[in-house]
Write an enzyme that holds these catalytic residues in place. Structure first.
Site, short mmCIF file in Angstrom:
data_model
loop_
_atom_site.label_atom_id
_atom_site.label_comp_id
_atom_site.label_asym_id
_atom_site.label_seq_id
_atom_site.Cartn_x
_atom_site.Cartn_y
_atom_site.Cartn_z
N ASN A 44 5.82 -27.44 -10.69
CA ASN A 44 6.31 -28.80 -11.11
C ASN A 44 7.09 -29.37 -9.95
O ASN A 44 8.09 -28.88 -9.85
CB ASN A 44 7.12 -28.43 -12.51
CG ASN A 44 7.67 -29.72 -12.94
OD1 ASN A 44 7.64 -30.76 -12.73
ND2 ASN A 44 8.74 -29.29 -14.01
N TRP A 45 6.60 -30.43 -9.44
CA TRP A 45 7.28 -30.95 -8.59
C TRP A 45 8.44 -32.06 -8.76
O TRP A 45 9.33 -32.23 -8.05
CB TRP A 45 6.38 -31.78 -7.43
CG TRP A 45 5.47 -30.90 -6.53
CD1 TRP A 45 5.28 -29.52 -6.67
CD2 TRP A 45 4.52 -31.61 -5.64
NE1 TRP A 45 4.31 -29.16 -5.53
CE2 TRP A 45 3.83 -30.60 -4.90
CE3 TRP A 45 4.14 -32.97 -5.32
CZ2 TRP A 45 2.82 -30.62 -4.16
CZ3 TRP A 45 3.10 -32.95 -4.41
CH2 TRP A 45 2.55 -32.12 -3.70
N LYS A 46 8.40 -32.06 -10.13
CA LYS A 46 9.64 -33.01 -10.54
C LYS A 46 9.59 -34.23 -9.90
O LYS A 46 8.63 -34.70 -9.38
CB LYS A 46 11.07 -32.21 -10.58
CG LYS A 46 10.87 -31.15 -11.47
CD LYS A 46 12.08 -30.31 -11.73
CE LYS A 46 11.99 -28.83 -12.42
NZ LYS A 46 13.08 -28.36 -12.87
N HIS A 100 9.08 -30.54 -21.52
CA HIS A 100 10.10 -29.81 -20.59
C HIS A 100 11.29 -29.96 -21.02
O HIS A 100 11.78 -31.09 -21.51
CB HIS A 100 9.74 -30.41 -19.06
CG HIS A 100 10.23 -29.71 -18.06
ND1 HIS A 100 11.85 -29.81 -17.86
CD2 HIS A 100 10.16 -28.74 -17.29
CE1 HIS A 100 12.16 -29.01 -16.85
NE2 HIS A 100 11.24 -28.09 -16.64
N GLU A 112 14.00 -30.89 -19.44
CA GLU A 112 14.67 -32.09 -18.80
C GLU A 112 13.94 -33.13 -19.58
O GLU A 112 14.97 -34.27 -19.80
CB GLU A 112 14.32 -32.28 -17.40
CG GLU A 112 15.08 -31.23 -16.47
CD GLU A 112 14.17 -30.70 -15.11
OE1 GLU A 112 13.50 -31.38 -14.64
OE2 GLU A 112 14.72 -29.83 -14.85
N GLU A 149 10.79 -21.47 -21.00
CA GLU A 149 11.60 -21.58 -20.11
C GLU A 149 12.93 -21.88 -20.40
O GLU A 149 13.56 -22.92 -20.92
CB GLU A 149 11.34 -23.17 -19.44
CG GLU A 149 10.03 -23.14 -18.45
CD GLU A 149 9.90 -24.36 -17.67
OE1 GLU A 149 9.65 -23.67 -16.33
OE2 GLU A 149 10.24 -25.51 -17.91
N GLY A 194 16.37 -24.24 -12.37
CA GLY A 194 17.15 -24.92 -11.27
C GLY A 194 18.46 -24.34 -11.14
O GLY A 194 19.08 -24.78 -10.06
N SER A 252 13.78 -20.73 -12.24
CA SER A 252 14.17 -19.93 -11.03
C SER A 252 13.33 -18.88 -10.50
O SER A 252 13.79 -17.83 -10.07
CB SER A 252 15.61 -19.58 -11.20
OG SER A 252 16.51 -20.84 -11.32
N GLY A 291 9.54 -24.95 -10.60
CA GLY A 291 9.95 -25.90 -10.06
C GLY A 291 10.39 -25.96 -8.46
O GLY A 291 9.81 -25.99 -7.62
N GLY A 292 11.78 -25.65 -8.19
CA GLY A 292 12.31 -25.79 -6.90
C GLY A 292 11.57 -25.14 -5.89
O GLY A 292 11.14 -25.59 -4.52
P1 PGA Z 1 12.92 -24.15 -11.26
O1 PGA Z 1 12.20 -25.08 -12.48
O2 PGA Z 1 11.86 -23.15 -11.02
O3 PGA Z 1 13.52 -24.98 -10.09
O4 PGA Z 1 14.02 -23.25 -12.08
C1 PGA Z 1 11.15 -24.69 -13.49
C2 PGA Z 1 10.89 -25.62 -14.20
O5 PGA Z 1 11.73 -26.76 -14.49
O6 PGA Z 1 9.85 -25.88 -14.89
#
Ligand code: PGA
Length: 267
Positions: free
Chosen positions: A9-11, A95, A97, A167, A173, A212, A233-234
């Site tokens: 997930n590149w966001k 998600h 977010e 999640e 994050g 994470s 994500g990151g």
């Molecule tokens: P993260 O994000 O790996 O940066 O914690 C995961 C996500 O939001 O899908």
């Protein structure tokens, strides 16, 4: 569940040159994977570019969001059909977010899940509790009610065409992943909730862990009985880290086969 699924997930990160560099850095590893399905979810404007870069590879593409509507006068929205038309196989739904920053409700998430299926996409339903909810002992209740909203909307047969990502919001994050035991516990709870509706289907639904995940903790998380892969994500923005995570998921247990459920057209 032998073949793992790892989704990047590149966001809201990237630009065309960086995307090309990142994919270029990943492909040597991704093309050698044996028993793991990888999907990349770039920002919507880059879906066509990333699809092109991944042409002729087994790496799938996905989107990070979709409209719950099929078409019409909804300025700025993107439909599931448009995503399918661009070659997406997956789409993230709900998600945290989107829930916390953009006010998506359980009801809206359920409609998006249904819209994704109607467009022939595999929805990846994200569930998870906040740190306050966990400290109050409400993890199971929160995750259960997020899941119930979708189950009530589409039923277990349709839900089983999707993927679920647990999640915990406090792990996203932050660098503070859930421990393998915490993640396994939540996954087992989700599996049991599904099994109460359809035991045979419950064992086939892929349950991903997200929050994470990195090159160091991935193997232990993926070794848990009810963790079928990860939503990253990151660490998915770094070619070396994401390659290592995908390798950690590559158990070599089974080659990816035509009847691997992740490869099936859900329509
Ligand atoms: P993260 O994000 O790996 O940066 O914690 C995961 C996500 O939001 O899908």
């Amino acid at each position: 569940m032998n073949n793992k699924l790892v989704i990047a997930n590149w966001k809201m990160h990237g630009h065309q040159a960086a995307n090309a560099r990142l994919i270029g850095g990943l492909l040597p590893t991704l093309e050698r994977l044996d028993s793991v399905q990888v999907a990349i979810c770039p920002p919507t404007p880059y879906l066509a570019q990333v699809s092109e870069l991944l042409a002729d590879t087994a790496v799938a593409i996905g989107a990070q969001n979709l409209s719950e509507r099929a078409q019409g006068a909804y300025t700025g929205e993107v439909s599931g059909q448009m995503l399918a038309d661009l070659g997406c196989r997956y789409v993230l739904v709900g998600h945290s977010e989107r829930r916390s920053l953009f006010g998506e409700t359980d009801a809206q998430v359920a409609m998006k899940f249904e819209a994704a299926l109607a467009a022939g996409l595999t929805p990846v339903l994200c569930l998870g509790e906040s740190i306050h909810q966990r400290r109050a002992g409400n993890t199971n209740a929160v995750v259960g009610s997020q899941l119930k909203a979708v189950l009530d909307q589409v039923g277990i047969e349709q839900l089983a065409k999707g993927v679920i990502a647990y999640e915990p919001v406090w792990a996203i994050g932050t660098g503070a992943s859930a421990s393998p035991e915490q993640a396994q516990q939540a996954h087992l709870h989700i599996r049991q909730l599904l099994a109460a509706h359809a035991p045979a289907l419950a064992s086939r639904i892929a349950l991903l862990y997200g929050g994470s995940v990195n090159a160091t903790n991935a193997a232990e998380l993926f070794a848990q009985h009810d963790i079928d892969g990860g939503l990253i994500g990151g660490a998915s923005l770094d070619a070396a880290c994401f390659s290592a995570i995908c390798q950690a998921a590559d158990t070599g247990a089974l080659p990816v086969s035509a009847d691997n459920i992740y490869n099936k057209d859900p329509a």
